[in-house]
Design an enzyme around this catalytic site. Structure first.
Site, mmCIF file in Angstrom:
data_model
loop_
_atom_site.group_PDB
_atom_site.id
_atom_site.type_symbol
_atom_site.label_atom_id
_atom_site.label_comp_id
_atom_site.label_asym_id
_atom_site.label_seq_id
_atom_site.Cartn_x
_atom_site.Cartn_y
_atom_site.Cartn_z
ATOM 1 N N LYS A 53 0.844 -1.203 0.000
ATOM 2 C CA LYS A 53 0.000 0.000 0.000
ATOM 3 C C LYS A 53 0.874 1.247 0.000
ATOM 4 O O LYS A 53 0.601 2.219 -0.704
ATOM 5 C CB LYS A 53 -0.948 -0.012 1.210
ATOM 6 C CG LYS A 53 -2.102 -0.987 1.011
ATOM 7 C CD LYS A 53 -2.888 -1.287 2.272
ATOM 8 C CE LYS A 53 -3.900 -2.410 1.960
ATOM 9 N NZ LYS A 53 -4.602 -2.917 3.141
ATOM 10 N N GLN A 97 -4.971 -2.000 9.378
ATOM 11 C CA GLN A 97 -4.835 -3.288 8.687
ATOM 12 C C GLN A 97 -5.433 -4.409 9.546
ATOM 13 O O GLN A 97 -5.039 -4.595 10.691
ATOM 14 C CB GLN A 97 -3.346 -3.557 8.407
ATOM 15 C CG GLN A 97 -3.088 -4.813 7.617
ATOM 16 C CD GLN A 97 -3.634 -4.750 6.192
ATOM 17 O OE1 GLN A 97 -3.465 -3.763 5.480
ATOM 18 N NE2 GLN A 97 -4.311 -5.811 5.771
ATOM 19 N N ASP A 120 -11.494 2.473 4.012
ATOM 20 C CA ASP A 120 -11.854 1.065 3.837
ATOM 21 C C ASP A 120 -13.371 0.902 3.701
ATOM 22 O O ASP A 120 -13.842 -0.148 3.271
ATOM 23 C CB ASP A 120 -11.381 0.251 5.059
ATOM 24 C CG ASP A 120 -10.157 -0.595 4.739
ATOM 25 O OD1 ASP A 120 -9.881 -0.815 3.546
ATOM 26 O OD2 ASP A 120 -9.488 -1.032 5.690
#
Ligand code: NDP
Length: 283
Positions: A53, A97, A120
Site C-alpha cells: 500500500k 490493517q 476502507d
C-alpha cells in the site's frame, strides 16, 4: 473461451488517472492527499499488504503515513493514535490493517475512525449509507469489482447475480452494489442448500469464499460472467481462486484470473477512496 478480465491492466489505467488527480489536488491545495496505514503486530501477510500500500501511494502521488505498532499495543494506545490521525489535517484516509491481535476490540477500533476518513468503508455510517442506496466511501474490493464489470461492458440490469460469501468486506457490499444496478441477487453462504443449482442459474457469479477451487467449472452457466475474489495459497505455493478456472473459462463469457484479477483492483480502489475522501474534506 472466455474473455479474461485483466485487473492488472485496468489497475494500471486507473492508477495513471489517480496520479493525475493527485497532482492536481496537490497544485490546488498545496499538499498531496494523505493516507495513514496502521499495522499492529507482526503478521507477515499484513506486513506485505501494508508495504504494498505504501509503494502504491508513492507511485500515485499520495503521501503515505505508516504506523507499525507493537503486538502488545493496548486498546487505549490504538484508540489514541486513531484520535490523533482523525485530527490531523494532512491525513485524509485512515486504514487499520485487519486482522488486529485478538486482545484488541476490532469493532470499537473501526467505530473510532472518522467516517469521512474511513477509506476502507467499514464504518457503520458508510456501510449504512450503502445499505440506504446513497454510497459514500465504499469498501475497496466490491468497488473494484464494479469498476471491472463497467469497464468490460457487462450488463447488470435485470440479470441474476449469485454472490457466494456474506462477509462485511466483500459479500454483503458487492450484493448491495449489484442490486443498486438492478441485478436480482442471491447471497449464498456455508449453510446454503443446493449451491450448485443456484450457481448454474446465475448470469453473474461472484465467489468470495476462501476455499480453493470450491466452485467447479462445470457449475458455470454458458455465457456467465465470473468474478473470483478468492485468494488461497495452494499446497504448491501458488495463489488459487475459489473457482476452478481451467474448466470455468470454457463456459464463462468473461472471467477474472487469480492472481491478476480482483486483487490489483482492491489497492487501486483504496488509492481512489483516499482521493475521494481528500477532495470531499477540502472542497
Ligand atoms: P470470510 O471468511 O469473511 O467469508 C467467507 C464466506 O464464505 C462466508 O460468508 C462463509 O459462509 C462462506 N463460505 C464458507 N464456506 C462455504 C461453503 N462451503 N459454501 C458456501 N459458502 C461458504 O472471507 P472474506 O469475505 O474476507 O474473503 C473471501 C475470500 O476472498 C478469501 O479467499 C480472501 O482471501 C479473499 N479476499 C480477496 C481480496 C482481494 O483483494 N482479492 C480482498 C478480500 C478478500 P458463513 O458466513 O456461513 O460462514
Amino acid at each position: 473461451m472466455a474473455t479474461i478480465i485483466d485487473g492488472k491492466e485496468l489497475s494500471r489505467k486507473k492508477r495513471s488517472e489517480i496520479t493525475a488527480q493527485s497532482e492536481e489536488f496537490a497544485r490546488t491545495y498545496g499538499r498531496p492527499p494523505g493516507l495513514a496505514v496502521v499495522l499492529v503486530g507482526s503478521d507477515p501477510a499484513s506486513a506485505i499488504y501494508v508495504r504494498n500500500k505504501g509503494i502504491a501511494c508513492g507511485q500515485t502521488g499520495i503521501r503515505s503515513f505508516e504506523y507499525r505498532l507493537d503486538e502488545k499495543t493496548t486498546q487505549q494506545e490504538l484508540l489514541a493514535l486513531i484520535d490523533e490521525l482523525n485530527g490531523r489535517d494532512e491525513v485524509d484516509g485512515i486504514l487499520v490493517q485487519l486482522p488486529i491481535p485478538k486482545h484488541l476490540n476490532e469493532k470499537e477500533v473501526l467505530l473510532r475512525i472518522d467516517p469521512a476518513k474511513d477509506v476502507d468503508g467499514f464504518h457503520p455510517f458508510n456501510m449504512g449509507m450503502l445499505l440506504m442506496g446513497s454510497p459514500t466511501l465504499v469498501p475497496c474490493t466490491p468497488r473494484g469489482i464494479m469498476e471491472m464489470l463497467h469497464e468490460y461492458g457487462v450488463e447488470i440490469r435485470g440479470k441474476d447475480a449469485v454472490v457466494i460469501g456474506r462477509s462485511n468486506i466483500v459479500g454483503k457490499p458487492i450484493a448491495l452494489l449489484l442490486m443498486m444496478e438492478h441485478a436480482t441477487i442471491t447471497i449464498c453462504h456455508s449453510r446454503t442448500r443446493d449451491l450448485k443449482d443456484k450457481i448454474k442459474r446465475a448470469d453473474i457469479v461472484v465467489a468470495a469464499i476462501g476455499k480453493e477451487e470450491m466452485i467447479r467449472g462445470d457449475w458455470i452457466k454458458d455465457g456467465a460472467v465470473v468474478i473470483d475474489v478468492g485468494m488461497n495459497r495452494s499446497e504448491t505455493g501458488k495463489l488459487k481462486g475459489d473457482v476452478e478456472f481451467s474448466e470455468a473459462e470454457k463456459h464463462a463469457s468473461m472471467i477474472t484470473p487469480v492472481p491478476g484479477g480482483v486483487g490489483p483492483m482492491t489497492i487501486t480502489m483504496l488509492l481512489d477512496n483516499t482521493l475521494i475522501a481528500a477532495k470531499a474534506r477540502l472542497s
